[in-house]
Design a protein around this motif. Structure first.
Motif, PDB file in Angstrom:
ATOM      1  N   HIS A  77       2.795  14.757  -1.571  1.00 47.30           N
ATOM      2  CA  HIS A  77       3.339  14.243  -0.320  1.00 47.30           C
ATOM      3  C   HIS A  77       4.488  13.268  -0.563  1.00 47.30           C
ATOM      4  O   HIS A  77       4.694  12.332   0.206  1.00 47.30           O
ATOM      5  CB  HIS A  77       2.234  13.556   0.486  1.00 47.30           C
ATOM      6  CG  HIS A  77       1.073  14.462   0.753  1.00 47.30           C
ATOM      7  ND1 HIS A  77       1.138  15.522   1.621  1.00 47.30           N
ATOM      8  CD2 HIS A  77      -0.179  14.493   0.225  1.00 47.30           C
ATOM      9  CE1 HIS A  77      -0.024  16.159   1.641  1.00 47.30           C
ATOM     10  NE2 HIS A  77      -0.836  15.562   0.790  1.00 47.30           N
ATOM     11  N   GLU A  79       7.606  13.598  -0.141  1.00 44.49           N
ATOM     12  CA  GLU A  79       8.618  13.570   0.915  1.00 44.49           C
ATOM     13  C   GLU A  79       8.208  12.672   2.085  1.00 44.49           C
ATOM     14  O   GLU A  79       9.038  12.335   2.923  1.00 44.49           O
ATOM     15  CB  GLU A  79       8.924  14.979   1.414  1.00 44.49           C
ATOM     16  CG  GLU A  79       7.782  15.672   2.113  1.00 44.49           C
ATOM     17  CD  GLU A  79       6.781  16.362   1.183  1.00 44.49           C
ATOM     18  OE1 GLU A  79       5.769  16.853   1.698  1.00 44.49           O
ATOM     19  OE2 GLU A  79       6.995  16.386  -0.036  1.00 44.49           O
ATOM     20  N   ASP A  80       6.947  12.273   2.153  1.00 37.40           N
ATOM     21  CA  ASP A  80       6.475  11.387   3.218  1.00 37.40           C
ATOM     22  C   ASP A  80       6.575   9.914   2.840  1.00 37.40           C
ATOM     23  O   ASP A  80       6.321   9.048   3.682  1.00 37.40           O
ATOM     24  CB  ASP A  80       5.021  11.712   3.575  1.00 37.40           C
ATOM     25  CG  ASP A  80       4.863  13.120   4.122  1.00 37.40           C
ATOM     26  OD1 ASP A  80       5.831  13.621   4.740  1.00 37.40           O
ATOM     27  OD2 ASP A  80       3.795  13.715   3.920  1.00 37.40           O
ATOM     28  N   ARG A  85      12.468   8.356   2.278  1.00 40.11           N
ATOM     29  CA  ARG A  85      13.273   8.151   3.493  1.00 40.11           C
ATOM     30  C   ARG A  85      14.469   7.259   3.201  1.00 40.11           C
ATOM     31  O   ARG A  85      15.569   7.483   3.715  1.00 40.11           O
ATOM     32  CB  ARG A  85      12.418   7.578   4.611  1.00 40.11           C
ATOM     33  CG  ARG A  85      11.570   8.667   5.249  1.00 40.11           C
ATOM     34  CD  ARG A  85      10.796   8.160   6.420  1.00 40.11           C
ATOM     35  NE  ARG A  85       9.426   8.028   5.933  1.00 40.11           N
ATOM     36  CZ  ARG A  85       8.564   7.123   6.326  1.00 40.11           C
ATOM     37  NH1 ARG A  85       8.895   6.245   7.235  1.00 40.11           N
ATOM     38  NH2 ARG A  85       7.358   7.079   5.818  1.00 40.11           N
TER      39      ARG A  85
END
Length: 145
Positions: A77, A79-80, A85
């Motif tokens: 995960h 990319e979370d 970001r």
């Protein structure tokens, strides 16, 4: 929320480290050999300088290809994560900075008819990209902290 994207899982076998180092040495030598072709006065110096300057990058590349599969476990995960970001914000902003600056520079060069070498232009673009990314990443990190 700070999430870790990787975890170490152990040591790689000796062969992975050896392959990593050999790959780096071979690739750096290839770059040095190619560069030495363009240096008429001192081919050995051209070889040594370019091989030495690229060796670090190739050592990292060798580590990624041969050692990391034993020592790093990917986060499904990633990319979370907040860091991902921040990275996305910084890279997209830096891209816009490069496009805008390149457009303005091209306009100025077209009007003034000033000649600039390709090496200077590419160096300036690279410096702009790195600085823009670093500043934007730092700002995104500070805003979310």
């Amino acid at each position: 929320m700070m999430a870790t994207t990787t975890r170490t899982t152990g040591k790689a076998p000796l062969s992975a480290y050896v392959l990593s180092v050999l790959t780096a040495l071979v690739l750096a030598s290839i770059v040095g050999a190619i560069a030495s072709v363009f240096y008429d006065e001192n081919k050995l110096l051209g070889f040594v300088i370019f091989a030495a300057c690229t060796a670090g990058t190739f050592f990292a590349l060798g580590w990624v290809f041969f050692v990391s599969k034993y020592t790093v476990e990917s986060d499904e995960h990633a990319e979370d994560n907040i860091e991902h970001r921040w990275y996305d914000k910084a890279t997209s902003g830096a891209f816009h900075d490069i496009i805008t600056t390149a457009g303005i520079a091209l306009f100025v060069l077209a009007i003034t008819r000033l000649e600039v070498s390709g090496m200077v232009v590419l160096t300036l673009i690279l410096v702009l990209a790195v600085v823009s990314f670093a500043v934007r990443f730092w700002v995104a990190r500070r805003r979310d902290s």
